[in-house]
Design a protein around this motif. Structure first.
Motif, short mmCIF file in Angstrom:
data_model
loop_
_atom_site.label_atom_id
_atom_site.label_comp_id
_atom_site.label_asym_id
_atom_site.label_seq_id
_atom_site.Cartn_x
_atom_site.Cartn_y
_atom_site.Cartn_z
N GLY A 141 -27.26 -46.53 -2.99
CA GLY A 141 -27.21 -48.01 -3.01
C GLY A 141 -25.81 -48.53 -2.70
N ALA A 142 -25.01 -47.74 -1.99
CA ALA A 142 -23.61 -48.11 -1.74
C ALA A 142 -23.50 -49.04 -0.53
N ALA A 143 -22.37 -49.76 -0.46
CA ALA A 143 -22.14 -50.69 0.65
C ALA A 143 -21.39 -50.03 1.79
N SER A 144 -20.81 -48.84 1.54
CA SER A 144 -20.12 -48.13 2.62
C SER A 144 -20.29 -46.63 2.36
N SER A 145 -19.86 -45.81 3.35
CA SER A 145 -20.13 -44.36 3.25
C SER A 145 -18.85 -43.58 2.94
N GLU A 146 -19.03 -42.35 2.54
CA GLU A 146 -17.90 -41.42 2.34
C GLU A 146 -17.92 -40.41 3.47
N PRO A 147 -16.74 -39.94 3.92
CA PRO A 147 -16.71 -38.97 5.02
C PRO A 147 -17.54 -37.72 4.69
#
Ligand SMILES: Cc1ncc(COP(=O)(O)O)c(C=O)c1O
Ligand SMILES: [Zn+2]
Length: 402
Positions: A284-290
């Protein structure tokens, strides 16, 4: 009525407005910029558009090029929206359609972004373009740069599809391979550009017009359905420009009143070996992690940290969509199934969408009767190593086995 209704560039993160008459990269806040149009001034109707040539420039009011004489074209756009009856039956999706981008110049949907991006760059006086690429975008931008008389600098991972190197070189681009990933190529490009006057960094979403070209897929799908929207659109997502562009197109069409009702649920498809958006969506995040150690045969979607991740995720959340990861084994299997059942050799990124549709039907997320459009972003011929074919060799006078 002007040729283009482009009004300004807007920042989807901080809301800043920028002059579209100048060359821009990202916003000062770091976000990609998006082209904004004065949609209220558009007087053209879907009926007028029906009488225009069958290429993506038929939507020129909704594209950023201001003078018709500045259009650089190789005849791109209006790719078929194919019914897939045999595949649809096999998947339990009788309303399955495929937007097939394989007939485009250079063999992938990257031609759309390159046609519009190069046309607008040349219109703004840019003399040379530089970009990192997973291969296909480099091939397309090199071709359109040649057509426009612009110089091109392209850097791609050594593992990118070999044919795309040949395409860049054939079109006269200055080409380098990097022993790394697209992010490494991007760092090399951004370090080189300041030393090259008149050269623009056209990396994914670091210039605002590539997404406008990709947007035309959404416009075409709506027009090809008689200005109606499908229930679901399934897109491969690497940098996410295709998905962001389709979402932008559909919202513009709603605002124009050319389509009505709910937007299609948008599905982002990634490879299990590189799925930062799927992971972010699940959380449910607004951005991603590498994504560490990305790997897949679907090379175009090997993007461990897309710059536009927040825009992809917003499109999924806003349309009630989802994000799906598929294994290389599953997508390679679908590539063969599609060729056998429907006769079309699709690329691994497109095959990933078919695998995702199968998975979503099995989980019940797709219930069966809805109209589902899968996007095949290019021809499978670019990836010969993913295709079967080592037939027996016969002596010239020998019999064919019975
Ligand atoms: C064939 C193909 N499909 C899909 C993609 C993913 O593009 P995007 O996520 O930017 O829409 C690429 C990118 O290189 C590609 O080459
Ligand atoms: Zn901003």
């Amino acid at each position: 009525m002007p040729y283009s209704a482009l009004s300004h560039l807007g920042c989807p993160r901080c809301g800043a407005r920028h002059d579209a008459g100048q060359v821009h990269g990202t916003c000062s806040c770091g976000s990609p910029l998006l082209a904004r149009y004065d949609l209220r001034r558009i007087q053209v109707t879907p009926g007028d558009i029906a009488g225009r040539p069958a290429d993506l420039w038929r939507y020129h009011e909704l594209l950023p090029v201001r003078e018709p004489g500045h259009v650089v074209s190789l005849g791109e756009g209006m790719t078929p929206l194919l019914a897939m009856p045999r595949l649809g039956r096999a998947l339990g999706l009788p309303g399955l359609l495929m937007k097939d981008e394989s007939p485009l110049p250079t063999g992938t949907f990257k031609a759309r972004g390159a046609a519009v991006g190069i046309s607008r760059a040349a219109e703004l006086g840019v003399a040379a373009i530089a970009m990192p690429t997973n291969g296909n975008a480099g091939a397309a931008w090199s071709a359109y740069a040649a057509r426009a008389g612009l110089r091109g600098l392209v850097v791609m991972p050594a593992a990118a599809p070999a044919i795309t190197r040949a395409e860049c070189a054939a079109a006269g681009a200055e080409l380098y391979l990097v022993d790394g990933l697209i992010g490494d190529a991007g760092r090399l490009v951004s370090a080189a550009v300041p030393g090259r006057p008149g050269c623009q960094d056209v990396s994914t979403l670091r210039e605002p017009y590539r997404v406008e070209g990709k947007k035309t897929m959404g416009l075409e799908i709506a027009e090809q359905l008689g200005w109606r929207l499908p229930g679901v659109i399934v897109c491969p997502a690497g940098g996410g420009v295709g998905l962001i562009g389709i979402y932008k197109a559909l919202r513009e069409l709603l605002e124009l009143g050319w389509v009505r009702g709910d937007l299609p649920r948008l599905v982002a498809v990634q490879a299990a070996g590189c799925a930062p958006i799927v992971r972010a969506f699940g959380a449910g995040a607004a951005s991603s992690e590498p994504w560490p150690d990305p790997r897949t045969v679907a090379f175009g979607i090997t993007v461990p940290k897309p710059l536009g991740d927040f825009l992809i995720l917003e499109a999924l959340y806003a349309t009630g969509g989802t994000a799906v990861a598929v294994t290389d084994e599953a997508l390679l299997g679908e590539q063969r199934t599609v060729a056998r059942l429907e006769g079309t050799v699709i690329c691994p990124e497109g095959a990933a969408c078919v695998a995702a549709a199968r998975q979503l039907r099995a989980s019940g997320w797709l219930s069966g009767p809805e109209e589902v459009v899968v996007l095949n972003t290019g021809t499978g011929l670019i990836y010969p190593q993913t295709l079967p074919g080592s037939p027996p060799v016969l002596p010239p006078c020998g019999p064919i086995p019975a």
